[in-house]
Design a protein around this motif. Sequence first.
Motif, PDB file in Angstrom:
ATOM      1  N   LEU A  99       6.201   7.994  -2.234  1.00 49.82           N
ATOM      2  CA  LEU A  99       6.381   8.516  -3.588  1.00 49.82           C
ATOM      3  C   LEU A  99       7.811   8.993  -3.755  1.00 49.82           C
ATOM      4  O   LEU A  99       8.392   9.577  -2.849  1.00 49.82           O
ATOM      5  CB  LEU A  99       5.436   9.695  -3.851  1.00 49.82           C
ATOM      6  N   ASN A 100       8.379   8.768  -4.938  1.00 49.79           N
ATOM      7  CA  ASN A 100       9.725   9.220  -5.262  1.00 49.79           C
ATOM      8  C   ASN A 100       9.689   9.807  -6.668  1.00 49.79           C
ATOM      9  O   ASN A 100       9.250   9.151  -7.608  1.00 49.79           O
ATOM     10  CB  ASN A 100      10.707   8.048  -5.197  1.00 49.79           C
ATOM     11  N   LYS A 101      10.144  11.052  -6.811  1.00 49.79           N
ATOM     12  CA  LYS A 101      10.178  11.708  -8.118  1.00 49.79           C
ATOM     13  C   LYS A 101      11.605  12.136  -8.408  1.00 49.79           C
ATOM     14  O   LYS A 101      12.210  12.881  -7.649  1.00 49.79           O
ATOM     15  CB  LYS A 101       9.267  12.927  -8.150  1.00 49.79           C
ATOM     16  N   GLN A 102      12.124  11.675  -9.512  1.00 53.87           N
ATOM     17  CA  GLN A 102      13.442  12.057  -9.989  1.00 53.87           C
ATOM     18  C   GLN A 102      13.310  12.365 -11.471  1.00 53.87           C
ATOM     19  O   GLN A 102      13.039  11.472 -12.258  1.00 53.87           O
ATOM     20  CB  GLN A 102      14.469  10.935  -9.779  1.00 53.87           C
ATOM     21  N   GLY A 103      13.476  13.632 -11.846  1.00 49.19           N
ATOM     22  CA  GLY A 103      13.305  14.023 -13.244  1.00 49.19           C
ATOM     23  C   GLY A 103      11.864  13.836 -13.668  1.00 49.19           C
ATOM     24  O   GLY A 103      10.944  14.312 -13.017  1.00 49.19           O
ATOM     25  N   ASN A 104      11.661  13.112 -14.770  1.00 51.12           N
ATOM     26  CA  ASN A 104      10.308  12.847 -15.245  1.00 51.12           C
ATOM     27  C   ASN A 104       9.748  11.536 -14.723  1.00 51.12           C
ATOM     28  O   ASN A 104       8.620  11.176 -15.032  1.00 51.12           O
ATOM     29  CB  ASN A 104      10.280  12.830 -16.782  1.00 51.12           C
ATOM     30  N   GLU A 105      10.521  10.807 -13.950  1.00 50.45           N
ATOM     31  CA  GLU A 105      10.117   9.506 -13.429  1.00 50.45           C
ATOM     32  C   GLU A 105       9.481   9.665 -12.053  1.00 50.45           C
ATOM     33  O   GLU A 105      10.058  10.277 -11.158  1.00 50.45           O
ATOM     34  CB  GLU A 105      11.338   8.588 -13.297  1.00 50.45           C
ATOM     35  N   THR A 106       8.289   9.126 -11.887  1.00 47.42           N
ATOM     36  CA  THR A 106       7.623   9.099 -10.590  1.00 47.42           C
ATOM     37  C   THR A 106       7.242   7.668 -10.295  1.00 47.42           C
ATOM     38  O   THR A 106       6.658   6.978 -11.136  1.00 47.42           O
ATOM     39  CB  THR A 106       6.347   9.971 -10.598  1.00 47.42           C
ATOM     40  N   GLU A 107       7.576   7.220  -9.105  1.00 43.31           N
ATOM     41  CA  GLU A 107       7.216   5.874  -8.697  1.00 43.31           C
ATOM     42  C   GLU A 107       6.831   5.898  -7.231  1.00 43.31           C
ATOM     43  O   GLU A 107       7.191   6.815  -6.486  1.00 43.31           O
ATOM     44  CB  GLU A 107       8.353   4.884  -8.930  1.00 43.31           C
ATOM     45  N   GLY A 108       6.087   4.909  -6.828  1.00 43.98           N
ATOM     46  CA  GLY A 108       5.675   4.863  -5.445  1.00 43.98           C
ATOM     47  C   GLY A 108       4.861   3.632  -5.145  1.00 43.98           C
ATOM     48  O   GLY A 108       4.673   2.747  -5.980  1.00 43.98           O
ATOM     49  N   LYS A 109       4.335   3.599  -3.908  1.00 39.27           N
ATOM     50  CA  LYS A 109       3.551   2.460  -3.474  1.00 39.27           C
ATOM     51  C   LYS A 109       2.558   2.910  -2.414  1.00 39.27           C
ATOM     52  O   LYS A 109       2.889   3.709  -1.536  1.00 39.27           O
ATOM     53  CB  LYS A 109       4.457   1.370  -2.908  1.00 39.27           C
ATOM     54  N   PHE A 110       1.337   2.403  -2.505  1.00 36.94           N
ATOM     55  CA  PHE A 110       0.292   2.657  -1.524  1.00 36.94           C
ATOM     56  C   PHE A 110      -0.107   1.316  -0.930  1.00 36.94           C
ATOM     57  O   PHE A 110      -0.350   0.356  -1.658  1.00 36.94           O
ATOM     58  CB  PHE A 110      -0.917   3.316  -2.187  1.00 36.94           C
ATOM     59  N   THR A 111      -0.176   1.220   0.415  1.00 34.71           N
ATOM     60  CA  THR A 111      -0.527  -0.024   1.083  1.00 34.71           C
ATOM     61  C   THR A 111      -1.519   0.252   2.200  1.00 34.71           C
ATOM     62  O   THR A 111      -1.355   1.208   2.959  1.00 34.71           O
ATOM     63  CB  THR A 111       0.726  -0.702   1.684  1.00 34.71           C
ATOM     64  N   LEU A 112      -2.525  -0.602   2.307  1.00 33.83           N
ATOM     65  CA  LEU A 112      -3.499  -0.566   3.390  1.00 33.83           C
ATOM     66  C   LEU A 112      -3.359  -1.864   4.164  1.00 33.83           C
ATOM     67  O   LEU A 112      -3.466  -2.948   3.589  1.00 33.83           O
ATOM     68  CB  LEU A 112      -4.923  -0.419   2.828  1.00 33.83           C
ATOM     69  N   ARG A 113      -3.104  -1.762   5.481  1.00 34.24           N
ATOM     70  CA  ARG A 113      -2.871  -2.947   6.307  1.00 34.24           C
ATOM     71  C   ARG A 113      -3.855  -2.987   7.473  1.00 34.24           C
ATOM     72  O   ARG A 113      -4.205  -1.961   8.033  1.00 34.24           O
ATOM     73  CB  ARG A 113      -1.463  -2.951   6.883  1.00 34.24           C
ATOM     74  N   PHE A 114      -4.247  -4.212   7.838  1.00 36.33           N
ATOM     75  CA  PHE A 114      -5.054  -4.460   9.024  1.00 36.33           C
ATOM     76  C   PHE A 114      -4.390  -5.596   9.776  1.00 36.33           C
ATOM     77  O   PHE A 114      -4.181  -6.670   9.218  1.00 36.33           O
ATOM     78  CB  PHE A 114      -6.484  -4.825   8.627  1.00 36.33           C
ATOM     79  N   LEU A 115      -4.020  -5.366  11.027  1.00 34.16           N
ATOM     80  CA  LEU A 115      -3.277  -6.326  11.841  1.00 34.16           C
ATOM     81  C   LEU A 115      -1.977  -6.753  11.161  1.00 34.16           C
ATOM     82  O   LEU A 115      -1.543  -7.891  11.265  1.00 34.16           O
ATOM     83  CB  LEU A 115      -4.129  -7.570  12.127  1.00 34.16           C
ATOM     84  N   GLY A 116      -1.358  -5.840  10.441  1.00 27.53           N
ATOM     85  CA  GLY A 116      -0.106  -6.115   9.760  1.00 27.53           C
ATOM     86  C   GLY A 116      -0.257  -6.893   8.470  1.00 27.53           C
ATOM     87  O   GLY A 116       0.726  -7.199   7.801  1.00 27.53           O
ATOM     88  N   ILE A 117      -1.483  -7.230   8.103  1.00 30.55           N
ATOM     89  CA  ILE A 117      -1.734  -7.996   6.885  1.00 30.55           C
ATOM     90  C   ILE A 117      -2.136  -7.025   5.780  1.00 30.55           C
ATOM     91  O   ILE A 117      -3.085  -6.259   5.945  1.00 30.55           O
ATOM     92  CB  ILE A 117      -2.873  -9.020   7.101  1.00 30.55           C
ATOM     93  N   PRO A 118      -1.414  -7.024   4.662  1.00 28.27           N
ATOM     94  CA  PRO A 118      -1.791  -6.111   3.572  1.00 28.27           C
ATOM     95  C   PRO A 118      -3.146  -6.482   2.970  1.00 28.27           C
ATOM     96  O   PRO A 118      -3.345  -7.593   2.512  1.00 28.27           O
ATOM     97  CB  PRO A 118      -0.677  -6.289   2.541  1.00 28.27           C
ATOM     98  N   LEU A 119      -4.084  -5.534   3.015  1.00 25.47           N
ATOM     99  CA  LEU A 119      -5.398  -5.743   2.413  1.00 25.47           C
ATOM    100  C   LEU A 119      -5.441  -5.238   0.987  1.00 25.47           C
ATOM    101  O   LEU A 119      -6.143  -5.787   0.136  1.00 25.47           O
ATOM    102  CB  LEU A 119      -6.484  -5.009   3.219  1.00 25.47           C
ATOM    103  N   PHE A 120      -4.689  -4.164   0.744  1.00 22.08           N
ATOM    104  CA  PHE A 120      -4.740  -3.497  -0.553  1.00 22.08           C
ATOM    105  C   PHE A 120      -3.361  -2.897  -0.798  1.00 22.08           C
ATOM    106  O   PHE A 120      -2.803  -2.251   0.075  1.00 22.08           O
ATOM    107  CB  PHE A 120      -5.812  -2.395  -0.504  1.00 22.08           C
ATOM    108  N   SER A 121      -2.833  -3.109  -1.988  1.00 15.38           N
ATOM    109  CA  SER A 121      -1.525  -2.567  -2.316  1.00 15.38           C
ATOM    110  C   SER A 121      -1.493  -2.221  -3.802  1.00 15.38           C
ATOM    111  O   SER A 121      -1.957  -2.997  -4.634  1.00 15.38           O
ATOM    112  CB  SER A 121      -0.443  -3.592  -1.990  1.00 15.38           C
ATOM    113  N   ARG A 122      -0.965  -1.042  -4.117  1.00 16.94           N
ATOM    114  CA  ARG A 122      -0.856  -0.590  -5.502  1.00 16.94           C
ATOM    115  C   ARG A 122       0.497   0.069  -5.722  1.00 16.94           C
ATOM    116  O   ARG A 122       0.967   0.818  -4.882  1.00 16.94           O
ATOM    117  CB  ARG A 122      -1.928   0.441  -5.843  1.00 16.94           C
ATOM    118  N   LYS A 123       1.049  -0.206  -6.883  1.00 13.99           N
ATOM    119  CA  LYS A 123       2.250   0.506  -7.305  1.00 13.99           C
ATOM    120  C   LYS A 123       1.814   1.764  -8.029  1.00 13.99           C
ATOM    121  O   LYS A 123       0.774   1.788  -8.674  1.00 13.99           O
ATOM    122  CB  LYS A 123       3.094  -0.368  -8.232  1.00 13.99           C
TER     123      LYS A 123
END
Length: 182
Positions: A14-38
Amino acid sequence: MSFLLIPLKLSLYLNKQGNETEGKFTLRFLGIPLFSRKIPEDKTDEKEKKEEKEEKAEKKDKFSLERILKILKLFKESLPYIYGLMTSIYNAVTIEKFSVNMNLGMESPADTALFTGYIWSFTYPLNALTRIDVNINPDFQRRVLDGNFQMDVNIRLMGIVVEAIRAYTKKPVRELIKEVRQ
């Protein structure tokens, strides 16, 4: 069942600067992304928002005082089994990286110094015990809360699955789940 021995890896940024918040969530199994959300997700259209509000209103109506008391009673009966599950979750989670870099400023410089001191007094002893990196930069000139947060966690599923099955075989836990899902 051998796939349960391989850990899942959760990553959150997560990164918050002023009113802007952005980030990324990732779930990996054996290095393979199973689930990813911005973060934040793309805006849903007005129709979906209206449906969500209606569902929330329906859920609010479902919880009466009698039902809450029944759920608490069932939770009390289920507590020994839930405690075993929570213990297995605690033992299965390994923090690989926990990093916070934050600029903090409050309305008065004294409040900023006091609050920053409290945070430092809790985080520096933790640095010696765990893999966390907390960097708090006080800003005495303005009111601000900006920064970055990054966390990587490994989760070994075997113990959690075994304990979850063990807990689910107990009648109070099944009744609790059934009552909460209604």
